[in-house]
Design a protein around this motif. Structure first.
Motif, mmCIF file in Angstrom:
data_model
loop_
_atom_site.group_PDB
_atom_site.id
_atom_site.type_symbol
_atom_site.label_atom_id
_atom_site.label_comp_id
_atom_site.label_asym_id
_atom_site.label_seq_id
_atom_site.Cartn_x
_atom_site.Cartn_y
_atom_site.Cartn_z
ATOM 1 N N THR A 124 -10.123 16.259 -21.195
ATOM 2 C CA THR A 124 -10.926 16.585 -20.010
ATOM 3 C C THR A 124 -12.403 16.532 -20.391
ATOM 4 O O THR A 124 -12.813 17.108 -21.397
ATOM 5 C CB THR A 124 -10.563 17.985 -19.508
ATOM 6 O OG1 THR A 124 -9.203 17.951 -19.091
ATOM 7 C CG2 THR A 124 -11.433 18.384 -18.327
ATOM 8 N N HIS A 125 -13.182 15.809 -19.568
ATOM 9 C CA HIS A 125 -14.635 15.750 -19.786
ATOM 10 C C HIS A 125 -15.312 16.836 -18.963
ATOM 11 O O HIS A 125 -14.821 17.213 -17.905
ATOM 12 C CB HIS A 125 -15.193 14.397 -19.324
ATOM 13 C CG HIS A 125 -14.819 13.264 -20.218
ATOM 14 N ND1 HIS A 125 -15.371 12.015 -20.099
ATOM 15 C CD2 HIS A 125 -13.941 13.201 -21.261
ATOM 16 C CE1 HIS A 125 -14.850 11.222 -21.019
ATOM 17 N NE2 HIS A 125 -13.969 11.907 -21.737
ATOM 18 N N VAL A 126 -16.395 17.292 -19.451
ATOM 19 C CA VAL A 126 -17.196 18.249 -18.676
ATOM 20 C C VAL A 126 -18.360 17.491 -18.029
ATOM 21 O O VAL A 126 -19.137 16.835 -18.722
ATOM 22 C CB VAL A 126 -17.719 19.397 -19.565
ATOM 23 C CG1 VAL A 126 -18.660 20.292 -18.770
ATOM 24 C CG2 VAL A 126 -16.549 20.197 -20.123
ATOM 25 N N ALA B 293 -23.747 14.192 -14.040
ATOM 26 C CA ALA B 293 -23.785 13.573 -15.365
ATOM 27 C C ALA B 293 -22.559 13.988 -16.174
ATOM 28 O O ALA B 293 -22.032 15.096 -16.016
ATOM 29 C CB ALA B 293 -25.060 14.000 -16.099
ATOM 30 N N CYS B 294 -22.088 13.091 -17.016
ATOM 31 C CA CYS B 294 -21.010 13.390 -17.971
ATOM 32 C C CYS B 294 -21.572 13.170 -19.367
ATOM 33 O O CYS B 294 -22.230 12.165 -19.620
ATOM 34 C CB CYS B 294 -19.805 12.477 -17.735
ATOM 35 S SG CYS B 294 -18.577 12.604 -19.063
ATOM 36 N N VAL B 295 -21.301 14.133 -20.284
ATOM 37 C CA VAL B 295 -21.854 14.007 -21.640
ATOM 38 C C VAL B 295 -21.308 12.783 -22.355
ATOM 39 O O VAL B 295 -21.942 12.256 -23.271
ATOM 40 C CB VAL B 295 -21.577 15.264 -22.508
ATOM 41 C CG1 VAL B 295 -22.471 16.391 -22.090
ATOM 42 C CG2 VAL B 295 -20.112 15.639 -22.450
ATOM 43 N N HIS B 296 -20.143 12.284 -21.903
ATOM 44 C CA HIS B 296 -19.566 11.102 -22.546
ATOM 45 C C HIS B 296 -20.076 9.809 -21.927
ATOM 46 O O HIS B 296 -19.606 8.741 -22.306
ATOM 47 C CB HIS B 296 -18.042 11.166 -22.480
ATOM 48 C CG HIS B 296 -17.493 12.352 -23.215
ATOM 49 N ND1 HIS B 296 -17.499 12.461 -24.589
ATOM 50 C CD2 HIS B 296 -16.976 13.517 -22.756
ATOM 51 C CE1 HIS B 296 -16.975 13.630 -24.943
ATOM 52 N NE2 HIS B 296 -16.661 14.294 -23.843
ATOM 53 N N GLY B 297 -20.960 9.914 -21.016
ATOM 54 C CA GLY B 297 -21.579 8.709 -20.462
ATOM 55 C C GLY B 297 -20.734 7.993 -19.436
ATOM 56 O O GLY B 297 -20.954 6.814 -19.158
ATOM 57 N N CYS B 298 -19.769 8.703 -18.805
ATOM 58 C CA CYS B 298 -18.958 8.049 -17.769
ATOM 59 C C CYS B 298 -19.822 7.660 -16.582
ATOM 60 O O CYS B 298 -20.794 8.340 -16.263
ATOM 61 C CB CYS B 298 -17.864 8.986 -17.269
ATOM 62 S SG CYS B 298 -16.657 9.391 -18.527
ATOM 63 N N ASP B 299 -19.413 6.591 -15.926
ATOM 64 C CA ASP B 299 -20.112 6.171 -14.709
ATOM 65 C C ASP B 299 -19.551 6.987 -13.545
ATOM 66 O O ASP B 299 -18.421 6.781 -13.114
ATOM 67 C CB ASP B 299 -19.891 4.674 -14.486
ATOM 68 C CG ASP B 299 -20.520 4.204 -13.194
ATOM 69 O OD1 ASP B 299 -21.201 5.027 -12.524
ATOM 70 O OD2 ASP B 299 -20.334 3.026 -12.838
ATOM 71 N N PRO C 174 -10.048 12.952 -16.583
ATOM 72 C CA PRO C 174 -10.249 14.117 -15.714
ATOM 73 C C PRO C 174 -11.590 14.773 -16.067
ATOM 74 O O PRO C 174 -11.954 14.850 -17.232
ATOM 75 C CB PRO C 174 -9.074 15.038 -16.057
ATOM 76 C CG PRO C 174 -8.591 14.604 -17.389
ATOM 77 C CD PRO C 174 -8.989 13.162 -17.584
ATOM 78 N N HIS C 175 -12.320 15.197 -15.009
ATOM 79 C CA HIS C 175 -13.625 15.845 -15.227
ATOM 80 C C HIS C 175 -13.611 17.241 -14.633
ATOM 81 O O HIS C 175 -13.156 17.432 -13.514
ATOM 82 C CB HIS C 175 -14.764 15.028 -14.582
ATOM 83 C CG HIS C 175 -15.131 13.821 -15.376
ATOM 84 N ND1 HIS C 175 -14.376 12.679 -15.366
ATOM 85 C CD2 HIS C 175 -16.168 13.583 -16.222
ATOM 86 C CE1 HIS C 175 -14.933 11.787 -16.161
ATOM 87 N NE2 HIS C 175 -16.018 12.313 -16.704
ATOM 88 N N GLU C 176 -14.124 18.151 -15.381
ATOM 89 C CA GLU C 176 -14.316 19.509 -14.874
ATOM 90 C C GLU C 176 -15.780 19.651 -14.530
ATOM 91 O O GLU C 176 -16.646 19.276 -15.337
ATOM 92 C CB GLU C 176 -14.016 20.513 -15.981
ATOM 93 C CG GLU C 176 -12.706 21.248 -15.797
ATOM 94 C CD GLU C 176 -12.450 22.180 -16.977
ATOM 95 O OE1 GLU C 176 -11.284 22.313 -17.334
ATOM 96 O OE2 GLU C 176 -13.441 22.734 -17.517
HETATM 97 ZN ZN LIG Z 1 -16.705 11.583 -18.489
#
Ligand SMILES: [Zn+2]
Ligand SMILES: [Zn+2]
Length: 315
Positions: A9-11, A37-43, A102-104
């Motif tokens: 899960t991404h934050v 924004a996602c810290v993993h750089g997801c679009d 999945p993003h929280e």
């Molecule tokens: Zn992400």
């Protein structure tokens, strides 16, 4: 024993880049800029934002700013509710797995205070009527949010709040004004001569959105009916060869000279100050006692310095 792989899960975060001012007009548009924004750089550009709350009437969708990987700035336009007091909206990131993960994401709360529209009122073209006679004044009303005010009433009251008359604002704002609506109010002067004060009020009742009432005061002079005619010949000595357009005042009565330099004024009997003035003449003034029809001559000297602005102020 291996378990089926669950994607981590991404934050993601939601940040308010541009919020509403602390207080906004009822029913006004509110512009927000929210950054996802996602810290993993997801679009996150494909993940819609969901707005919940008071009259959540949204315009626009998240739009990804290409130059920042993983950052999506969305402009959201909301409409403030009509009800006064605090208003709040919640912004959420929708879609559980943008970019396959999945993003929280904690929701973002946006608050402001909804206030009534301010109105302002002005009065002009106030005449000096004869005592007991009908007259009218013009009233203009404007709303801070430029509401259409046509068809609503502006009322004229005595000092103590007693209703004297009202005018209905015209359907369209005055041309080239910023939403100024005008009405004519018919009134009757009191039965005594003198100076009187009136209140003009616009309470905005019946408008769809809440408005703060506006009030202004004006004064007018009611005059004794004229009993005599005073004929004044103004004689400007020196350079001037124009004799017309000289303002002649006799107490509260006023007129202008004709091309022969003659002004006729209907006045009541009594002691009045006689004044003659034009922008290029020094004001000349004498007290006169009017007991019947009178003819007199008043000398006027050219003005040493002409100041157009000062001229406009002279009353
Ligand atoms: Zn992400
Ligand atoms: Zn308004």
């Amino acid at each position: 024993v291996s378990r089926p792989a669950t994607p981590p899960t991404h934050v993601a975060t939601l940040e308010l880049l541009e919020g509403p001012p602390p207080a906004i007009d009822a029913g006004a548009e509110v512009r927000l800029v929210v950054r996802a924004a996602c810290v993993h750089g997801c679009d996150l550009g494909a993940a819609p934002l969901v707005i919940e709350g008071d009259d959540a009437d949204t315009v626009g969708r998240p739009t990804c700013r290409a130059e920042h990987a993983g950052i999506c700035d969305a402009q959201i336009v909301l409409r403030a509710p009509a009800a006064l007091g605090s208003a709040s909206w919640t912004v959420r990131l929708a879609g559980h797995e943008p970019a396959g993960f999945p993003h929280e994401c904690a929701p973002l709360r946006v608050e402001t205070d909804v206030v009534p529209h301010r109105t302002s009122i002005a009065v002009w073209q106030v005449p000096s009527p004869l005592k007991g006679s009908a007259f009218s004044v013009r009233v203009g009303v404007e709303c801070s949010a430029r509401c259409r005010l046509g068809g609503h009433a502006a009322r004229v009251l005595t000092d103590s709040g007693e209703w004297l008359g009202e005018g209905i604002l015209a359907g369209d704002a005055l041309p080239e004004s910023d939403g100024l609506y005008e009405a004519e109010v018919s009134l009757v002067a009191p039965d005594q001569a003198g100076v009187f004060f009136r209140r003009v009020r616009f309470d905005g009742r019946g408008l769809g959105l809440p408005h703060e009432p506006a009030e202004a005061t004006f004064s007018f002079r009611s005059l004794e009916p004229p009993e005599c005619t005073v004929t004044v010949r103004v004689v400007p000595d020196g350079s001037t060869d124009r004799l017309d357009g000289i303002e002649v005042r006799l107490g509260p009565y006023r007129t202008e000279t004709d091309e022969r330099g003659v002004a006729r004024i209907e006045v009541s009997k009594g002691r009045h100050e006689l004044t003659a003035w034009r922008i290029d003449l020094d004001p000349a003034s004498i007290p006169i006692d009017v007991t019947g029809d009178t003819e007199l001559t008043l000398a006027a000297a050219p003005r040493r310095r002409i100041d157009a602005d000062e001229g406009r102020e002279w009353m």
